[in-house]
Design a protein around this motif. Structure first.
Motif, PDB file in Angstrom:
ATOM      1  N   PRO A  95      10.512   1.273   7.468  1.00 60.49           N
ATOM      2  CA  PRO A  95      10.145   0.125   6.636  1.00 60.49           C
ATOM      3  C   PRO A  95       8.759  -0.400   7.005  1.00 60.49           C
ATOM      4  N   LEU A  96       8.122  -1.050   6.057  1.00 59.76           N
ATOM      5  CA  LEU A  96       6.766  -1.546   6.262  1.00 59.76           C
ATOM      6  C   LEU A  96       6.673  -2.432   7.497  1.00 59.76           C
ATOM      7  N   GLY A  97       7.597  -3.371   7.646  1.00 55.06           N
ATOM      8  CA  GLY A  97       7.548  -4.275   8.787  1.00 55.06           C
ATOM      9  C   GLY A  97       7.644  -3.552  10.114  1.00 55.06           C
TER      10      GLY A  97
ATOM     11  N   GLU B  51      -0.220  -4.886  -1.037  1.00 52.01           N
ATOM     12  CA  GLU B  51      -0.508  -6.032  -1.903  1.00 52.01           C
ATOM     13  C   GLU B  51      -1.135  -5.559  -3.216  1.00 52.01           C
ATOM     14  N   ILE B  52      -2.063  -4.609  -3.115  1.00 52.19           N
ATOM     15  CA  ILE B  52      -2.682  -4.064  -4.325  1.00 52.19           C
ATOM     16  C   ILE B  52      -1.633  -3.377  -5.194  1.00 52.19           C
ATOM     17  N   PHE B  53      -0.784  -2.570  -4.563  1.00 51.64           N
ATOM     18  CA  PHE B  53       0.210  -1.828  -5.344  1.00 51.64           C
ATOM     19  C   PHE B  53       1.223  -2.771  -5.989  1.00 51.64           C
TER      20      PHE B  53
ATOM     21  N   VAL C 221      -0.178 -12.756   4.821  1.00 47.75           N
ATOM     22  CA  VAL C 221      -1.128 -13.637   5.498  1.00 47.75           C
ATOM     23  C   VAL C 221      -1.571 -13.048   6.836  1.00 47.75           C
ATOM     24  N   SER C 222      -0.652 -12.388   7.532  1.00 45.03           N
ATOM     25  CA  SER C 222      -0.966 -11.873   8.870  1.00 45.03           C
ATOM     26  C   SER C 222      -2.000 -10.759   8.836  1.00 45.03           C
ATOM     27  N   ARG C 223      -2.202 -10.143   7.681  1.00 43.79           N
ATOM     28  CA  ARG C 223      -3.166  -9.044   7.637  1.00 43.79           C
ATOM     29  C   ARG C 223      -4.562  -9.517   8.025  1.00 43.79           C
TER      30      ARG C 223
ATOM     31  N   MET D 225       7.366  -5.960   1.725  1.00 47.18           N
ATOM     32  CA  MET D 225       6.303  -6.894   2.093  1.00 47.18           C
ATOM     33  C   MET D 225       6.707  -8.324   1.770  1.00 47.18           C
ATOM     34  N   ASN D 226       6.426  -9.237   2.702  1.00 43.70           N
ATOM     35  CA  ASN D 226       6.717 -10.648   2.475  1.00 43.70           C
ATOM     36  C   ASN D 226       5.449 -11.478   2.692  1.00 43.70           C
TER      37      ASN D 226
END
Length: 275
Positions: free
Chosen positions: A39-41, A67-69, A116-118, A110-111
């Motif tokens: 998973p992404l996380g 985010e773009i996708f 924001v953390s990026r 994604m949450n």
């Protein structure tokens, strides 16, 4: 210098930046689809746990790509075959069905906290001087709001952000980082809310690229001839006096010298210690 891979994978940006006609930063793409994708996380947490700025930058791109996708249901994929086999001018294409299925599954995780953390992960990479990170921070804008450069130019936080980004970009360009040189030569040629138009700097950064590529790939290399100090491109797009050209050419040579020295240090560091 080895050629870039045909399709970009995670954590491996192309070694040769896209030429001046297309100066956008090449993102670190998600890895090819696999059934075992975590998973992404989990992927982000594993990358950050290494405390490696390069991994922090990869974590940033995992989230940024998602985010773009999630917004567009597509994103641009760096694929060198677009140029080498399909004769397109730029090495980008849209996603195929398999890539879309991969990102649909991955990016569903994604949450808002990740989104924001990026910026924290990107800041880690910028501070460490990871190639391309400062360019991407410039593209994101102050705290992810690029419009703030135009709508709030006198905001102390925006001014501080701008000063920090410009300082980092200048530092990386002076060190001979090719991605940054490529980005700044175009930006200083045209100018925008972040980077002022400066033909002398544009000439310096372009010529520095030519010097560096000439050392890497030989004096007849495309980039070496395209960015030649007295070549057609430099005569056409930059209007400078002979004295200005001479001074900026000397500055470009110093950048190329810095790049050579940095490469030498990297090679020495990579050699195994004598037993």
């Amino acid at each position: 210098m080895a050629p870039a891979p045909a399709v970009q994978s995670a954590g491996a940006p192309p070694q040769r930046p896209v030429l001046a006609a297309f100066p956008a930063m090449v993102p670190r793409q998600s890895a090819p689809p696999t059934e075992e994708d975590a998973p992404l996380g989990v992927q982000v947490d594993q990358l950050i746990a290494t405390h490696d700025p390069d991994d922090a930058y990869t974590a940033y791109w995992l989230i940024a790509n998602c985010e773009i996708f999630n917004r567009d249901h597509d994103r641009m994929i760096y694929d060198l075959e677009e140029v080498t086999q399909k004769r397109n001018m730029i090495p980008y294409r849209g996603m195929n069905d398999g890539e879309k299925q991969h990102d649909t599954k991955l990016c569903a995780g994604m949450n808002e906290r990740m989104r924001v953390s990026r910026f924290d992960y990107l800041a880690i990479a910028v501070k460490a001087g990871v190639s391309g990170a400062a360019i991407q921070m410039a593209a994101e804008g102050p705290f992810g709001d690029h419009s703030a450069l135009k709508t709030r130019p006198d905001d102390p936080l925006v001014k501080e952000w701008k000063a920090n980004v410009l300082e980092q970009l200048s530092k990386e360009a002076d060190s001979g980082d090719l991605s940054t040189l490529n980005y700044l030569w175009v930006q200083t040629l045209t100018g925008d809310e972040l980077i002022a138009k400066d033909p002398a700097l544009a000439y310096r950064y372009a010529v520095a690229q030519g010097f560096i590529y000439g050392e890497i790939n030989g004096p007849e290399a495309l980039e070496a001839t395209m960015y030649a100090p007295e070549g057609q491109l430099m005569k056409t797009v930059v209007d400078l006096s002979a004295e200005q050209r001479s001074a900026e050419r000397a500055a470009a040579q110093r950048i190329a010298d810095n790049a050579r020295e940095r490469h030498r240090h990297a090679e020495n560091a990579a050699r195994p210690a004598a037993g």
